[in-house]
Design a protein around this motif. Structure first.
Motif, PDB file in Angstrom:
ATOM      1  N   ASP A   1       0.817  -1.231   0.000  1.00 34.24           N
ATOM      2  CA  ASP A   1       0.000   0.000   0.000  1.00 34.24           C
ATOM      3  C   ASP A   1       0.840   1.265   0.000  1.00 34.24           C
TER       4      ASP A   1
ATOM      5  N   SER B   1      -0.502  -6.450   1.606  1.00 30.03           N
ATOM      6  CA  SER B   1      -0.582  -5.283   2.486  1.00 30.03           C
ATOM      7  C   SER B   1      -1.361  -5.700   3.727  1.00 30.03           C
TER       8      SER B   1
ATOM      9  N   LEU C   1      -4.096  -3.080   4.503  1.00 27.93           N
ATOM     10  CA  LEU C   1      -5.339  -3.156   3.730  1.00 27.93           C
ATOM     11  C   LEU C   1      -5.925  -4.568   3.714  1.00 27.93           C
TER      12      LEU C   1
ATOM     13  N   HIS D   1      -4.772  -6.860   2.105  1.00 24.86           N
ATOM     14  CA  HIS D   1      -4.730  -7.263   0.700  1.00 24.86           C
ATOM     15  C   HIS D   1      -3.829  -8.483   0.510  1.00 24.86           C
TER      16      HIS D   1
END
Ligand code: GDP
Ligand code: MG
Length: 192
Positions: free
Chosen positions: A138, A165, A168, A170
């Motif tokens: 990120d 990430s 996030l 992610h």
């Protein structure tokens, strides 16, 4: 030897029975600050109040991957203390390894390579699953390691690669599903 081990790391290293199906031991490696503990806490479901068995710096969780239950015991103990003994244990106990660097920190990327080499030395003849993880994807503006550099490194080291990430969330699930798939693949090829 026992005197140099804290209670928690002692139980950590001797635990892991596979009475009810195999529990895979996965060890997080990487320089301080790259996000290992953040990834481990997401895995353990600490942030969403998941009822997982968190013993010190290990996280025990079962989840379904490809319609089959997988149990993972994740060790976030690499930096627990600076003893050489613990480092050697870490290199020995894992069924699989997650080597983390931060995409915003070139030196952590170089450290990841060193860890890969150390691991290969410690477990020479074994074909252990390893995933190289570029975390903090990120932080676009402070990136120091490109996706291409990361994946090229993984090719050289014969391991999988993913960018994540933790902030996030992610690709974090993909990471842990990926490690389960890798373990299953190697296990299947051994049994043939
Ligand atoms: P460890 O030392 O490897 O266990 O790293 P930590 O999980 O303690 O994380 C170190 C610092 O990086 C903390 O301040 C985290 O909030 C931060 N951090 C971890 N993962 C990410 C990420 O994916 N993105 C960003 N922006 N920060 C992160
Ligand atoms: Mg940590």
């Amino acid at each position: 030897r026992d005197s140099c081990v804290s209670d928690s790391s002692d139980s950590v290293i001797s635990s892991g029975s596979d009475s009810e199906g195999q529990v895979y031991k996965v060890v997080l490696l990487g320089e301080q600050g790259v996000g290992k503990s953040s990834l481990a806490r997401i895995f353990g479901g600490v942030e969403d109040g998941h009822d997982c068995d968190e013993t010190g710096n290990t996280y025990d969780r079962s989840f379904e991957v490809d319609e089959e239950e997988a149990s993972i015991l994740l060790y976030d103990i690499w930096e627990q203390d600076n003893s050489q003994w613990l480092k050697e244990q870490c290199m020995r106990i894992g069924d699989a390894y997650i080597i983390v660097y931060s995409v915003t920190d070139k030196s952590s990327f170089e450290k990841a390579s060193e860890l890969r080499i150390q691991l290969r030395r410690a477990r020479q003849s074994e074909n252990i699953p390893i995933i190289l993880v570029g975390n903090k994807s990120d932080l676009v503006r402070s990136r120091e390691v490109s996706v291409d550099e990361g994946s090229a490194c993984a090719v050289v080291f014969d391991c999988k690669f993913i960018e994540t990430s933790a902030n996030l969330h992610h690709n974090v699930r993909d990471l842990f599903e990926g490690i389960v798939r890798q373990i299953r693949l190697r296990k299947d090829s051994k049994e043939e």
